[in-house]
Design a protein around this motif. Sequence first.
Motif, short mmCIF file in Angstrom:
data_model
loop_
_atom_site.label_atom_id
_atom_site.label_comp_id
_atom_site.label_asym_id
_atom_site.label_seq_id
_atom_site.Cartn_x
_atom_site.Cartn_y
_atom_site.Cartn_z
N SER A 92 43.46 27.79 1.36
CA SER A 92 42.53 27.40 2.43
C SER A 92 41.11 27.25 1.89
CB SER A 92 42.57 28.43 3.56
OG SER A 92 43.85 28.49 4.15
N LEU A 93 40.69 28.20 1.07
CA LEU A 93 39.34 28.12 0.49
C LEU A 93 39.21 26.95 -0.47
CD1 LEU A 93 38.58 31.90 -0.17
CD2 LEU A 93 37.73 30.47 1.68
N LEU A 94 40.26 26.69 -1.24
CA LEU A 94 40.22 25.57 -2.18
C LEU A 94 40.11 24.23 -1.46
CD1 LEU A 94 42.83 26.66 -4.88
CD2 LEU A 94 40.34 26.62 -5.08
N ILE A 95 40.57 24.19 -0.22
CA ILE A 95 40.45 22.96 0.58
C ILE A 95 39.12 22.93 1.34
CG2 ILE A 95 41.43 21.64 2.49
CD1 ILE A 95 44.17 22.73 1.70
N SER A 96 38.73 24.05 1.96
CA SER A 96 37.56 24.10 2.83
C SER A 96 36.26 23.89 2.06
CB SER A 96 37.50 25.43 3.58
OG SER A 96 38.64 25.61 4.38
N ILE A 97 36.12 24.57 0.93
CA ILE A 97 34.85 24.53 0.20
C ILE A 97 34.52 23.13 -0.32
CG2 ILE A 97 33.66 25.39 -1.86
CD1 ILE A 97 34.98 28.09 -1.37
N PRO A 98 35.44 22.44 -1.02
CA PRO A 98 35.10 21.06 -1.43
C PRO A 98 34.89 20.13 -0.24
CG PRO A 98 36.97 21.90 -2.69
CD PRO A 98 36.74 22.88 -1.58
N LEU A 99 35.65 20.35 0.83
CA LEU A 99 35.50 19.48 2.01
C LEU A 99 34.11 19.64 2.62
CD1 LEU A 99 36.75 17.53 4.05
CD2 LEU A 99 37.63 19.53 5.30
N LEU A 100 33.65 20.87 2.77
CA LEU A 100 32.32 21.11 3.34
C LEU A 100 31.22 20.55 2.44
CD1 LEU A 100 32.81 24.73 4.72
CD2 LEU A 100 32.42 22.67 6.07
N ARG A 101 31.38 20.73 1.14
CA ARG A 101 30.39 20.17 0.22
C ARG A 101 30.37 18.65 0.29
NH1 ARG A 101 28.18 23.71 -3.35
NH2 ARG A 101 29.22 25.72 -3.68
N ARG A 102 31.54 18.07 0.38
CA ARG A 102 31.63 16.62 0.44
C ARG A 102 30.97 16.07 1.70
NH1 ARG A 102 31.88 12.16 -2.69
NH2 ARG A 102 32.94 10.45 -1.62
N LEU A 103 31.10 16.79 2.80
CA LEU A 103 30.53 16.35 4.07
C LEU A 103 29.05 16.74 4.22
CD1 LEU A 103 33.51 17.24 6.46
CD2 LEU A 103 32.87 14.98 5.58
N GLY A 104 28.50 17.47 3.24
CA GLY A 104 27.10 17.87 3.31
C GLY A 104 26.85 19.06 4.21
N TRP A 105 27.85 19.89 4.42
CA TRP A 105 27.71 21.05 5.30
C TRP A 105 27.75 22.34 4.48
CZ3 TRP A 105 32.21 19.05 8.87
CH2 TRP A 105 31.77 17.87 9.51
N SER A 106 27.03 22.38 3.40
CA SER A 106 27.08 23.53 2.49
C SER A 106 26.63 24.83 3.15
CB SER A 106 26.21 23.25 1.25
OG SER A 106 26.71 22.15 0.53
N SER A 107 25.75 24.73 4.18
CA SER A 107 25.29 25.95 4.84
C SER A 107 26.40 26.66 5.60
CB SER A 107 24.14 25.62 5.81
OG SER A 107 24.55 24.66 6.76
N GLY A 108 27.54 25.96 5.80
CA GLY A 108 28.66 26.58 6.49
C GLY A 108 29.72 27.15 5.57
N LEU A 109 29.44 27.18 4.25
CA LEU A 109 30.44 27.68 3.31
C LEU A 109 30.76 29.14 3.54
CD1 LEU A 109 29.30 25.97 -0.02
CD2 LEU A 109 31.30 25.43 1.35
N SER A 110 29.73 29.96 3.71
CA SER A 110 29.97 31.39 3.89
C SER A 110 30.74 31.66 5.17
CB SER A 110 28.63 32.14 3.92
OG SER A 110 27.79 31.65 4.95
N THR A 111 30.39 30.94 6.25
CA THR A 111 31.10 31.13 7.51
C THR A 111 32.56 30.71 7.38
OG1 THR A 111 29.03 30.55 8.61
CG2 THR A 111 31.00 30.67 9.98
N ALA A 112 32.81 29.58 6.74
CA ALA A 112 34.19 29.11 6.58
C ALA A 112 35.01 30.10 5.77
CB ALA A 112 34.19 27.74 5.90
N ALA A 113 34.41 30.68 4.72
CA ALA A 113 35.14 31.64 3.90
C ALA A 113 35.48 32.90 4.70
CB ALA A 113 34.31 32.01 2.67
N VAL A 114 34.50 33.40 5.46
CA VAL A 114 34.75 34.60 6.27
C VAL A 114 35.79 34.33 7.35
CG1 VAL A 114 33.70 36.25 7.87
CG2 VAL A 114 32.47 35.57 5.80
N ILE A 115 35.67 33.18 8.01
CA ILE A 115 36.63 32.83 9.06
C ILE A 115 38.05 32.72 8.48
CG2 ILE A 115 37.34 30.96 10.59
CD1 ILE A 115 35.10 32.64 11.71
N THR A 116 38.17 32.14 7.31
CA THR A 116 39.50 31.99 6.69
C THR A 116 40.12 33.36 6.42
OG1 THR A 116 38.86 29.91 5.64
CG2 THR A 116 40.70 31.10 4.67
N ILE A 117 39.34 34.25 5.85
CA ILE A 117 39.87 35.59 5.54
C ILE A 117 40.23 36.35 6.81
CG2 ILE A 117 39.29 37.81 4.50
CD1 ILE A 117 37.55 36.27 2.51
N MET A 118 39.37 36.23 7.84
CA MET A 118 39.65 36.95 9.08
C MET A 118 40.85 36.37 9.81
SD MET A 118 36.03 38.08 10.76
CE MET A 118 35.55 36.41 11.13
#
Length: 320
Positions: A92-118
């Motif tokens: 999930s992280l390997l998909i979410s992180i490049p996707l967010l970077r590609r879309l220019g939403w880097s400020s949401g990386l930490s939230t996406a990582a925490v949400i994935t783990i939770m």
Amino acid sequence: MAAIVSFGVNGNLLRQSLRLGLSVLITCAIAQHFQRITYLWYPLLAVTFVVDDQDDNSLRAARGRILGTVTGGLVTFVVHTILSGWIGILVSLLISIPLLRRLGWSSGLSTAAVITIMFLGIPGYALLNWSYVFNRSVDTVVGIVVALLMGRLFWPKNRLARMQELSDDLVAILHHRLKAHSAAFQGRGPAPEPIDSEAITRSLLELQRLINVEESLGPRHIQRLRLRRWPQRMSLLRCLQVRWLLVERLLERLRPEEGMLALPELGRYLDPQQPLHLQALMLPRDTQQLSVPQRIALEEQVTRLTRLIRSQQILERAMA
């Protein structure tokens, strides 16, 4: 001066703590009143992420938190139907992180990582469905909205005022030290303490950071910076810092063991209360205390410094 700095830091921490406490209190009150937020952790996590003293671009960061929550939730929902456990979190992280970077939403990386783990760490995560993802995203939005409102209502940041304050403080320190050096070389006072070059550099870096934040907010903010001529002022302050610190080092070398050398010509030239001379500094050629390289370096660098100060004053008067 140290007491003032200490008080400023403590006051800033106090305001930040009050803003965070009020945001958490209101978020808990909303959850208790409407009783629709099943997991209070999600809005409180959003409050903690958004109420960040170093986060000047709150609206853009809030958008990133929301998009990070939605993206992390959707990706996790898709992945959990295929993989489970830590392997599912990794994919999930390997998909979410490049996707967010590609879309220019880097400020949401930490939230996406925490949400994935939770999401993959909750009991019975195999029951994860669209309704769960939607509800957790709404919970996160509640926390973000509360944090943004608190940031706008209580001690909102004024970057332009802070930039002007930093600039004025630097100029005040410069004039204070020139006055002290002038008095010392004319035999009217002791030499000042060695300059704190780290504090000067730190103030300039903070000023540059605020300018960068303003420039990242769009054309309207860039136009506001240009109207106040901040690009030119910042460039001049950087040049002034280099020349200022160089002159300070040269003046420190003129301190013999018994005290400061008596150089009244240099003292009068450095006096900030006198009109800055248009002509270059000329020290007496028969000064025995100065070597030829020292005299040439002092004349050149002090002259350049005073001309930079004169340019800075002209620019400030034009802005006034």
